[in-house]
Design a protein around this motif. Sequence first.
Motif, short mmCIF file in Angstrom:
data_model
loop_
_atom_site.label_atom_id
_atom_site.label_comp_id
_atom_site.label_asym_id
_atom_site.label_seq_id
_atom_site.Cartn_x
_atom_site.Cartn_y
_atom_site.Cartn_z
N ASP A 1 8.23 28.19 63.89
CA ASP A 1 8.93 28.37 62.61
C ASP A 1 9.48 27.05 62.08
OD1 ASP A 1 8.40 31.05 62.64
OD2 ASP A 1 10.42 31.68 63.25
N SER A 2 9.97 26.22 63.00
CA SER A 2 10.56 24.94 62.58
C SER A 2 9.51 24.04 61.93
CB SER A 2 11.22 24.23 63.77
OG SER A 2 10.25 23.75 64.68
N TYR B 1 6.69 25.06 60.29
CA TYR B 1 6.35 25.60 58.97
C TYR B 1 7.48 25.36 57.96
CZ TYR B 1 2.12 27.80 60.71
OH TYR B 1 0.86 28.01 61.24
N GLU B 2 8.73 25.36 58.41
CA GLU B 2 9.86 25.05 57.52
C GLU B 2 9.79 23.61 57.03
OE1 GLU B 2 13.29 25.92 59.83
OE2 GLU B 2 13.00 28.10 59.77
N GLN B 3 9.39 22.70 57.91
CA GLN B 3 9.27 21.29 57.53
C GLN B 3 8.11 21.08 56.57
OE1 GLN B 3 11.41 18.72 58.31
NE2 GLN B 3 12.67 20.38 59.16
N ILE B 4 7.03 21.84 56.75
CA ILE B 4 5.87 21.72 55.86
C ILE B 4 6.28 22.01 54.42
CG2 ILE B 4 3.66 22.81 55.23
CD1 ILE B 4 3.14 23.21 58.22
N GLU B 5 7.13 23.00 54.24
CA GLU B 5 7.57 23.41 52.90
C GLU B 5 8.33 22.30 52.18
OE1 GLU B 5 9.81 26.97 53.35
OE2 GLU B 5 8.09 28.19 53.98
N GLN B 6 8.85 21.34 52.95
CA GLN B 6 9.63 20.25 52.34
C GLN B 6 8.75 19.09 51.90
OE1 GLN B 6 13.19 19.21 54.52
NE2 GLN B 6 13.34 21.26 55.41
N GLY B 7 7.46 19.19 52.19
CA GLY B 7 6.51 18.18 51.71
C GLY B 7 6.62 16.82 52.36
N LYS B 8 7.10 16.76 53.59
CA LYS B 8 7.25 15.48 54.29
C LYS B 8 5.99 15.13 55.09
CE LYS B 8 12.14 16.48 55.15
NZ LYS B 8 13.16 16.68 56.23
N LYS C 1 -2.92 22.02 57.77
CA LYS C 1 -1.83 21.88 56.80
C LYS C 1 -1.25 20.47 56.79
CE LYS C 1 -0.39 26.74 56.64
NZ LYS C 1 -1.68 27.28 57.06
#
Length: 288
Positions: A20-21, A23-30, A51
């Motif tokens: 989960d951690s 996928y959460e970081q992926i959403e931030q576009g880093k 991804k």
Amino acid sequence: MEVKMAKSAGFCFGVKRAVDSVYEQIEQGKKIYTFGPIIHNEEVVKDLEQKGIQVIKDIEELKKIEEGTVIIRSHGVSRDVYELIERQGLECVDATCPFVKRIHRTVEKESAAGRKIIIIGNPGHPEVEGIRGWASTEAIVIESEEEVFQFINNENNDVFKTEEICIVSQTTFNYNKFKDLVEILSKRGYNVNVVNTICNATEERQTEAKEIASQVETMIVIGGTHSSNTRKLYEICKEECENTYFIQTLDDLHLEFSKAASPVGITAGASTPNNIIEEVQNYVRINF
């Protein structure tokens, strides 16, 4: 076809938290890296790579990273990896399983008090390598009965007989084997402080798998080929049910699993996604 499905099969708390951690970081576009595969499941790692997540294999690769976010895998890492990430000026997201972090703190504290460390586990597993990296005193890894007797009979290890020892375990180690190895050392007069660090979820999963395997004619164990806890499940089930299969996905089931004898038991390692478990379960129910 009668199917007995293990209730404990699939993602454990630590694995779910780690995945989960990411996928959460992926959403931030880093720009994101994981130090080692986030979990030992090739299908999950493949999806993350698609991804844009890159896997850092070792310290040397980490030294070349100049910017971005590094996510620590669920298995944890040694202290020097954290120190290098800080020196490189990289953002660190720690997805180490809390139960593994507990072992790090125990080893750090016990070795700081001067005690030598014995880790019961697989010496080549990243979790064990990480645990070893928190010891400031000598740390020995033992995996089997043969190795424990080699340790006892090695004259170079005689110093362990005169000093205090702290024994910890890889979180996914076979609980009964852990007790047996500790008992051998205790009976030989070693001054041991035993900290049972096998995860409760691991114990429950192994106990349930053993019980189901003893009741079925065919047993299926689902998990990644590099997953230590899945390999342990397979070994436990194989002792109870000769007709036990270790598969990673439904494709492997097609290749290896032709004529199943009912009832069939199914369990899965802690890094196996639910969608893979459901695919296998549905296929067995419908086709056999």
